[in-house]
Design an enzyme around this catalytic site. Structure first.
Site, PDB file in Angstrom:
ATOM      1  N   HIS A   1       1.475  -0.481   5.315  1.00  0.00           N
ATOM      2  CA  HIS A   1       0.894  -1.575   4.016  1.00  0.00           C
ATOM      3  C   HIS A   1       2.489  -2.410   3.296  1.00  0.00           C
ATOM      4  O   HIS A   1       1.985  -2.643   3.147  1.00  0.00           O
ATOM      5  CB  HIS A   1      -1.034  -1.694   3.526  1.00  0.00           C
ATOM      6  CG  HIS A   1      -1.465  -1.481   4.413  1.00  0.00           C
ATOM      7  ND1 HIS A   1      -2.168  -2.559   4.411  1.00  0.00           N
ATOM      8  CD2 HIS A   1      -2.319  -0.357   4.811  1.00  0.00           C
ATOM      9  CE1 HIS A   1      -3.570  -2.280   5.006  1.00  0.00           C
ATOM     10  NE2 HIS A   1      -3.126  -0.627   5.417  1.00  0.00           N
TER      11      HIS A   1
ATOM     12  N   ASP B   1       8.052  -6.332  -1.355  1.00  0.00           N
ATOM     13  CA  ASP B   1       6.805  -5.926  -0.736  1.00  0.00           C
ATOM     14  C   ASP B   1       6.430  -5.770   1.010  1.00  0.00           C
ATOM     15  O   ASP B   1       6.661  -6.991   1.322  1.00  0.00           O
ATOM     16  CB  ASP B   1       6.228  -7.170  -1.482  1.00  0.00           C
ATOM     17  CG  ASP B   1       4.475  -6.669  -1.948  1.00  0.00           C
ATOM     18  OD1 ASP B   1       4.056  -5.836  -2.032  1.00  0.00           O
ATOM     19  OD2 ASP B   1       4.541  -7.330  -3.336  1.00  0.00           O
TER      20      ASP B   1
HETATM   21  C1  GDG Z   1      -0.238  -3.037  -0.469  1.00  0.00           C
HETATM   22  C2  GDG Z   1       0.927  -3.240  -0.505  1.00  0.00           C
HETATM   23  C3  GDG Z   1      -0.334  -6.029   0.892  1.00  0.00           C
HETATM   24  C4  GDG Z   1      -4.650  -7.464  -8.339  1.00  0.00           C
HETATM   25  N1  GDG Z   1      -4.619  -7.346  -9.838  1.00  0.00           N
HETATM   26  C5  GDG Z   1      -6.151  -7.830  -9.829  1.00  0.00           C
HETATM   27  C6  GDG Z   1      -6.290  -7.465  -8.886  1.00  0.00           C
HETATM   28  N2  GDG Z   1      -5.997  -7.366  -7.466  1.00  0.00           N
HETATM   29  C7  GDG Z   1      -5.628  -7.342  -6.252  1.00  0.00           C
HETATM   30  C8  GDG Z   1      -5.194  -8.466  -5.788  1.00  0.00           C
HETATM   31  C9  GDG Z   1      -4.959  -7.986  -4.108  1.00  0.00           C
HETATM   32  C10 GDG Z   1      -4.728  -7.185  -3.854  1.00  0.00           C
HETATM   33  O1  GDG Z   1      -5.111  -6.940  -5.889  1.00  0.00           O
HETATM   34  C11 GDG Z   1      -3.671  -7.088  -4.010  1.00  0.00           C
HETATM   35  O2  GDG Z   1      -2.371  -6.238  -3.191  1.00  0.00           O
HETATM   36  P1  GDG Z   1      -0.926  -6.815  -3.212  1.00  0.00           P
HETATM   37  O3  GDG Z   1      -0.744  -7.223  -1.434  1.00  0.00           O
HETATM   38  O4  GDG Z   1      -0.489  -8.097  -3.655  1.00  0.00           O
HETATM   39  O5  GDG Z   1      -0.020  -5.516  -3.346  1.00  0.00           O
HETATM   40  P2  GDG Z   1      -0.852  -4.168  -3.370  1.00  0.00           P
HETATM   41  O6  GDG Z   1      -1.564  -3.840  -4.250  1.00  0.00           O
HETATM   42  O7  GDG Z   1       1.205  -3.607  -3.532  1.00  0.00           O
HETATM   43  O8  GDG Z   1      -0.997  -3.441  -1.727  1.00  0.00           O
HETATM   44  C12 GDG Z   1       1.009  -5.088  -0.098  1.00  0.00           C
HETATM   45  C13 GDG Z   1      -1.249  -4.897   0.786  1.00  0.00           C
HETATM   46  O9  GDG Z   1      -1.041  -3.906   0.580  1.00  0.00           O
HETATM   47  C14 GDG Z   1      -2.383  -5.021   1.555  1.00  0.00           C
HETATM   48  O10 GDG Z   1      -1.558  -5.385   2.947  1.00  0.00           O
HETATM   49  O11 GDG Z   1       0.158  -7.141   1.086  1.00  0.00           O
HETATM   50  O12 GDG Z   1       2.253  -5.489   0.176  1.00  0.00           O
HETATM   51  O13 GDG Z   1       1.953  -2.966  -1.456  1.00  0.00           O
HETATM   52  O14 GDG Z   1      -5.887  -8.782  -3.570  1.00  0.00           O
HETATM   53  O15 GDG Z   1      -6.104  -9.828  -5.798  1.00  0.00           O
HETATM   54  N3  GDG Z   1      -8.335  -7.348  -8.445  1.00  0.00           N
HETATM   55  C15 GDG Z   1      -8.503  -7.961  -9.278  1.00  0.00           C
HETATM   56  N4  GDG Z   1      -8.155  -7.761 -10.859  1.00  0.00           N
HETATM   57  C16 GDG Z   1      -7.117  -7.613 -11.181  1.00  0.00           C
HETATM   58  O16 GDG Z   1      -6.888  -7.906 -12.156  1.00  0.00           O
HETATM   59  N5  GDG Z   1     -10.271  -7.516  -9.368  1.00  0.00           N
END
Ligand code: GDG
Length: 473
Positions: free
Chosen positions: A161, A369
């Protein structure tokens, strides 16, 4: 295809809507096959999942609708070395190109291997002959090799990921050859971007004399493996349904009332140094300094949800952010206008689409990322008749797909400020055109496409003649 067995560091109950994108996606696939989801329970116990630290691991099993959840506990020492030490103190920083933040303590790798062995021993008795195993993320790179060492012959796939850095950066990890050989014990390997896929192929060519075997496959360590560039997608319909639900609508209405005279810029991230938060806040400060008309008319809402608070690099960034936001509010704030609203808290998932939809601009500006699902969620949540603008870092995996976003280099503070200014000024027609194209990409390559494509590649994995002779640590 047989039953799907998903393995990840943590498991989530797919019946709960609070679960994130990956949990929803995996939950869907597992439901279809009546599958099993295996991982760490999130709990610590002194015997570390095995009675008296040795014997057979103790597995907690629970039926969640059609999906079975199976978990093991970890000992406090394993948690420190496997999770805090190796996964988040070595692999996370190095894979995000931050060698300066890595802590190469020699003791961590032993704990990392021990937990992967524990997972293998606990999972093996739960497997059926026609299972297809899909392992997720950097915590579990050696799992396939450990399963193979115990005699497991089922197809095993892996999805990374987070980014995979170029070979020379990987080579800085003591024991990188062991780690990467572990990766070559999988049959199919998914990476978020073409860049990550290329780095992997270069590594196995340069360091392990891999040979191309046609159809995207490679021969390496006497095995055939199939690496793929496969960007993770969103469940667009699920997210749009969430945007129409009462909690999101209420959030949207409240935001519109509160900010009726202003344009909202939004950032939603886990508080992590890979997300480029200090650079983003500086760019917003630069916007206010260079374009005085944005003062009083723009407000940045930055949600930084708490994450990995037991890793010291995370407390440093927390303090840096608080001081940067305080300085901007002190310098530019008015009695009736606070330029930055910074919240070190988690917002309920059901409210997020309302926040996205009420925002004119999203700032998704990581330094590195794997993908970044927030960028995709922002697009999915917009009103197509009056959509907001995505400002996206060229260093997010999502930049390979989301070409119609406004691209920035987050290290270039002035350039980012100028692009945010452009985004704030963009007319309705251009906003609609860009949003339409972005949404079409999201729909074409959604999470179902991602799952199906990966599982198809894994299903085509050839029966391998032998297990990998496993490197000693
Ligand atoms: C890893 C990789 C890759 C965030 N703040 C809150 C919240 N979130 C949710 C978002 C989104 C998720 O968390 C974050 O996903 P990301 O993709 O931006 O980043 P990572 O957590 O680092 O995830 C990344 C991912 O895996 C999937 O393969 O894209 O590159 O690092 O869904 O909405 N959700 C809630 N409250 C928050 O304050 N409920």
């Amino acid at each position: 295809m047989g039953r799907i067995v998903a393995v990840s560091n943590r498991v989530a109950d797919p019946r709960r809507t609070a679960a994130g994108g990956l949990a929803v996606a995996l939950g869907e696939v597992l439901k279809r096959s009546g599958g099993l989801w295996f991982g760490w329970s999130g709990k610590l116990s002194d015997d570390g999942g095995s009675p008296s630290g040795g014997g057979e691991p103790r597995v907690h099993q629970q039926q969640a609708g059609p999906v079975k959840l199976a978990t093991v506990d970890l000992s406090p020492a394993d948690y420190e070395s496997y999770y805090v030490g190796y996964s988040n103190g070595v692999l996370w920083p190095v894979f995000h190109y931050r060698l300066d933040l890595a802590d190469f303590d020699a003791g961590y790798i032993e704990g990392y291997r021990r937990v992967n062995q524990l997972f293998a021993r606990a999972l093996l008795p739960l497997l059926r002959p026609d299972d297809v195993i899909w392992v997720h993320d950097y915590h579990l790179i050696p799992l396939a090799a450990e399963l193979r060492a115990l005699g497991c012959t089922q197809p095993i796939g892996f999805f990374l990921h987070i980014p995979l850095p170029p070979p020379l950066i990987l080579a800085a990890i003591p024991g990188h050859d062991w780690l990467m050989k572990g990766l070559c014990s999988y049959d199919a390997l998914g990476f978020q971007s073409h860049a990550d896929h290329d780095h992997f192929c270069r590594y196995i060519q340069d360091e392990a004399h891999a040979q191309e075997a046609g159809g995207g496959r490679w021969r390496v360590f006497n095995r055939t493996i199939h690496p793929l560039a496969l960007p993770i997608g969103l469940d667009v319909d699920e997210f749009q349904a969430l945007a129409e639900a009462p909690e999101a609508r209420e959030m949207y209405e409240r935001m519109r009332r509160e900010y009726s005279r202003r344009k909202v810029l939004v950032g939603v991230d886990r508080l992590d140094y890979s997300k480029g938060l200090p650079q983003r806040i500086r760019a917003f400060g630069e916007l206010l300094a260079r374009y005085p008309e944005t003062r009083q008319s723009a407000t940045l809402i930055q949600i930084a949800s708490p994450s990995r608070e037991d890793v010291s690099a995370y407390t440093d960034i927390l303090h840096e952010l608080e001081s940067l936001c305080g300085a901007i509010n002190g310098n530019y704030g008015e009695l009736d206008w606070m330029p930055v609203r910074y919240m070190h808290r988690t917002v309920a998932r059901a409210r997020l689409p309302g926040l996205y939809r009420a925002s004119r601009v999203a700032l998704v500006t990581p330094l590195r990322d794997g993908m970044n699902l927030v960028a995709k969620e922002f697009i999915a949540a917009q009103d197509p008749e009056d959509p907001g603008v995505l400002v996206l870092s060229r260093f997010a995996g999502a930049a390979e797909q989301l070409k119609e976003a406004l691209m920035v280099n987050p290290y270039d503070i002035e350039g980012t400020a100028a692009t945010i200014h452009l985004a704030l000024q963009m007319g309705l027609e251009e906003r609609r055109e860009r949003h339409g194209a972005l949404l079409a990409t999201l729909r074409r390559q959604d999470v179902h496409w991602w799952c199906d494509t990966f599982l198809e590649a894994l299903g085509q994995a050839e029966a391998q003649e032998s297990g990998t002779p496993w490197l000693r640590l």
